[in-house]
Design a protein around this motif. Structure first.
Motif, PDB file in Angstrom:
ATOM      1  N   GLN A 135       6.328   1.947  -9.120  1.00 17.72           N
ATOM      2  CA  GLN A 135       6.317   3.024 -10.101  1.00 17.72           C
ATOM      3  C   GLN A 135       5.214   4.035  -9.821  1.00 17.72           C
ATOM      4  O   GLN A 135       5.447   5.252  -9.766  1.00 17.72           O
ATOM      5  N   ASN A 136       3.991   3.546  -9.617  1.00 22.96           N
ATOM      6  CA  ASN A 136       2.860   4.458  -9.411  1.00 22.96           C
ATOM      7  C   ASN A 136       2.854   5.118  -8.039  1.00 22.96           C
ATOM      8  O   ASN A 136       2.309   6.211  -7.873  1.00 22.96           O
ATOM      9  N   LEU A 196      -4.125   6.836 -11.901  1.00 25.90           N
ATOM     10  CA  LEU A 196      -3.057   5.828 -11.957  1.00 25.90           C
ATOM     11  C   LEU A 196      -3.615   4.414 -11.875  1.00 25.90           C
ATOM     12  O   LEU A 196      -2.862   3.452 -11.768  1.00 25.90           O
ATOM     13  N   ALA A 197      -4.939   4.304 -11.911  1.00 25.20           N
ATOM     14  CA  ALA A 197      -5.656   3.014 -11.972  1.00 25.20           C
ATOM     15  C   ALA A 197      -5.278   2.039 -10.862  1.00 25.20           C
ATOM     16  O   ALA A 197      -4.717   0.967 -11.126  1.00 25.20           O
ATOM     17  N   PRO A 198      -5.560   2.376  -9.595  1.00 25.11           N
ATOM     18  CA  PRO A 198      -5.279   1.416  -8.524  1.00 25.11           C
ATOM     19  C   PRO A 198      -6.174   0.196  -8.619  1.00 25.11           C
ATOM     20  O   PRO A 198      -7.347   0.296  -9.005  1.00 25.11           O
ATOM     21  N   GLN A 199      -5.617  -0.961  -8.264  1.00 23.48           N
ATOM     22  CA  GLN A 199      -6.429  -2.178  -8.227  1.00 23.48           C
ATOM     23  C   GLN A 199      -7.322  -2.200  -6.995  1.00 23.48           C
ATOM     24  O   GLN A 199      -8.428  -2.738  -7.032  1.00 23.48           O
ATOM     25  N   GLU A 200      -6.822  -1.613  -5.906  1.00 28.19           N
ATOM     26  CA  GLU A 200      -7.570  -1.556  -4.650  1.00 28.19           C
ATOM     27  C   GLU A 200      -7.351  -0.202  -3.996  1.00 28.19           C
ATOM     28  O   GLU A 200      -6.266   0.387  -4.087  1.00 28.19           O
ATOM     29  N   LEU A 210      -5.347   5.009   1.055  1.00 26.78           N
ATOM     30  CA  LEU A 210      -4.333   3.999   0.751  1.00 26.78           C
ATOM     31  C   LEU A 210      -4.650   3.336  -0.588  1.00 26.78           C
ATOM     32  O   LEU A 210      -5.819   3.094  -0.902  1.00 26.78           O
ATOM     33  N   TYR A 211      -3.573   2.996  -1.350  1.00 27.76           N
ATOM     34  CA  TYR A 211      -3.767   2.456  -2.685  1.00 27.76           C
ATOM     35  C   TYR A 211      -2.807   1.297  -2.964  1.00 27.76           C
ATOM     36  O   TYR A 211      -1.645   1.312  -2.552  1.00 27.76           O
ATOM     37  N   HIS A 212      -3.337   0.319  -3.704  1.00 28.39           N
ATOM     38  CA  HIS A 212      -2.534  -0.801  -4.187  1.00 28.39           C
ATOM     39  C   HIS A 212      -2.599  -0.800  -5.714  1.00 28.39           C
ATOM     40  O   HIS A 212      -3.683  -0.870  -6.300  1.00 28.39           O
ATOM     41  N   PHE A 213      -1.421  -0.689  -6.374  1.00 23.69           N
ATOM     42  CA  PHE A 213      -1.355  -0.556  -7.822  1.00 23.69           C
ATOM     43  C   PHE A 213      -0.905  -1.841  -8.526  1.00 23.69           C
ATOM     44  O   PHE A 213      -0.496  -1.803  -9.678  1.00 23.69           O
ATOM     45  N   GLY A 214      -0.963  -2.962  -7.835  1.00 15.70           N
ATOM     46  CA  GLY A 214      -0.611  -4.229  -8.463  1.00 15.70           C
ATOM     47  C   GLY A 214       0.845  -4.298  -8.860  1.00 15.70           C
ATOM     48  O   GLY A 214       1.736  -3.915  -8.087  1.00 15.70           O
ATOM     49  N   THR A 215       1.140  -4.746 -10.088  1.00 13.87           N
ATOM     50  CA  THR A 215       2.521  -4.905 -10.553  1.00 13.87           C
ATOM     51  C   THR A 215       3.227  -3.562 -10.735  1.00 13.87           C
ATOM     52  O   THR A 215       4.446  -3.512 -10.844  1.00 13.87           O
ATOM     53  N   LYS A 216       2.465  -2.459 -10.756  1.00  4.67           N
ATOM     54  CA  LYS A 216       3.060  -1.126 -10.908  1.00  4.67           C
ATOM     55  C   LYS A 216       3.128  -0.381  -9.567  1.00  4.67           C
ATOM     56  O   LYS A 216       3.166   0.848  -9.542  1.00  4.67           O
ATOM     57  N   LEU A 246       0.840  -1.197   0.000  1.00  7.28           N
ATOM     58  CA  LEU A 246       0.000   0.000   0.000  1.00  7.28           C
ATOM     59  C   LEU A 246       0.876   1.249   0.000  1.00  7.28           C
ATOM     60  O   LEU A 246       2.003   1.243   0.510  1.00  7.28           O
ATOM     61  N   THR A 247       0.335   2.317  -0.549  1.00  2.04           N
ATOM     62  CA  THR A 247       0.958   3.632  -0.430  1.00  2.04           C
ATOM     63  C   THR A 247      -0.156   4.655  -0.311  1.00  2.04           C
ATOM     64  O   THR A 247      -1.293   4.387  -0.711  1.00  2.04           O
ATOM     65  N   GLY A 248       0.153   5.824   0.280  1.00  2.00           N
ATOM     66  CA  GLY A 248      -0.913   6.809   0.398  1.00  2.00           C
ATOM     67  C   GLY A 248      -0.558   8.020   1.216  1.00  2.00           C
ATOM     68  O   GLY A 248       0.621   8.355   1.407  1.00  2.00           O
ATOM     69  N   ILE A 249      -1.607   8.670   1.713  1.00  2.00           N
ATOM     70  CA  ILE A 249      -1.513   9.940   2.432  1.00  2.00           C
ATOM     71  C   ILE A 249      -2.425   9.885   3.659  1.00  2.00           C
ATOM     72  O   ILE A 249      -3.512   9.322   3.601  1.00  2.00           O
TER      73      ILE A 249
END
Length: 296
Positions: A97-98, A122-126, A88-94, A76-79
């Motif tokens: 990078q994202n 950035l099209a997060p998966q979750e 919080l965001y999960h960008f899968g294989t990216k 996860l990454t976020g603010i």
């Protein structure tokens, strides 16, 4: 007889030591939360990774979450901000990078307010979004998004802040409190003394702290808030309330101060000139009795 005396002395010494009051400071930069998504138990672990521009109310975080049953970590990454909002965001294989792209684009308070809008490009998966309407709520409720599916998510805590300036007061009767939880989040306290009276116990703290966490605003990052706090407890060391007495303040424009210490170093007198918020007055700090008296 010696054995009896030794046992008695041990328990006496233990009793005396247990009556001490101590203050210990620790700074948290990571937090682990338990919660659930649609009733399924989860764990979220987050690390503080920096501030957004000079807005110290808004922080970057990285980490992971997993479903407790499987324990497979999902990055996860976020603010998050001072007010309890957490995105919080999960960008899968990216993910790597994202995550960098997201942080590069969020560089101000105005852009923090558009975090989700920027992240969605950035099209997060979750996505896991908490918007805390009340800082006293526990658990904290939010929304979990995966594709077009939305599910309720909860964290079993009343505080999602990751970076915390903890000032722990260790009290008699094996009690402990954190000034972070009930005074403010700025820390900066030092233990001066403690005493007991007919109405209970008192703890005297001296503090120096930033006037404003947000370096962009008035008094930003200024160390101009100084003074004393008297914390009041029952005879059993249950916390009741506290009083605060400023000796210097950027926010209250208190700078005209004369400090005098008694010969026995047990009393400190502050003569404080008139400011925009208060008339001229005197503060008398009694270290032995852990009190502060305010007079004209």
């Amino acid at each position: 007889m010696r054995k009896i005396f030794s046992v008695f002395f041990f328990f006496f010494l233990t009793s005396v030591l247990c009556q001490n009051v101590e203050l210990k400071k620790t700074t948290d930069t990571t937090q682990t939360f338990t919660g659930e998504i649609s009733g399924i138990p989860i764990t979220i672990h987050l690390n503080y990774t920096g501030i957004v521009d000079c807005d110290q109310y808004q922080h970057y975080v990285d980490g992971w979450y997993y479903y407790d049953k499987y324990k497979k970590k999902i990055p996860l990454t976020g603010i998050y901000d001072y007010y309890g909002n957490l995105s919080l965001y999960h960008f899968g294989t990216k993910q790597k990078q994202n995550s960098m792209l997201l942080k590069e684009q969020i560089t101000s308070l105005q852009k923090v307010e558009k975090t989700d809008e920027i992240a969605q490009k950035l099209a997060p998966q979750e996505s896991i979004i908490f918007e805390t309407l009340s800082t006293n709520s526990n658990p904290i409720s939010g929304h979990f998004y995966k594709g077009k599916k939305e599910q309720p998510v909860k964290l079993f805590t009343g505080n999602v802040m990751i970076y915390r300036l903890n000032n722990y007061l260790y009290l008699p009767n094996n009690k402990k409190i954190n000034t972070y939880d009930f005074i403010n989040k700025a820390g900066g306290n030092e233990l001066v003394s403690y005493a007991s009276g007919e109405n209970g116990n008192r703890v005297l703290l001296y503090f120096e702290q930033t006037s404003n966490f947000n370096a962009c605003g008035q008094c930003g990052a200024s160390d101009g808030e100084k003074g004393y706090r008297v914390l009041y407890f029952t005879k059993d060391w249950n916390y009741k309330n506290y009083e605060e007495f400023l000796t210097e303040s950027c926010r209250e424009n208190i700078y005209d101060v004369t400090r005098t210490k008694s010969k026995d170093k047990q009393t400190i007198t502050y003569k404080i000139g008139k400011s925009e918020s208060s008339p001229a007055h005197t503060l008398t700090v009694d270290i032995k009795n852990a009190t502060v008296m305010k007079s004209k």
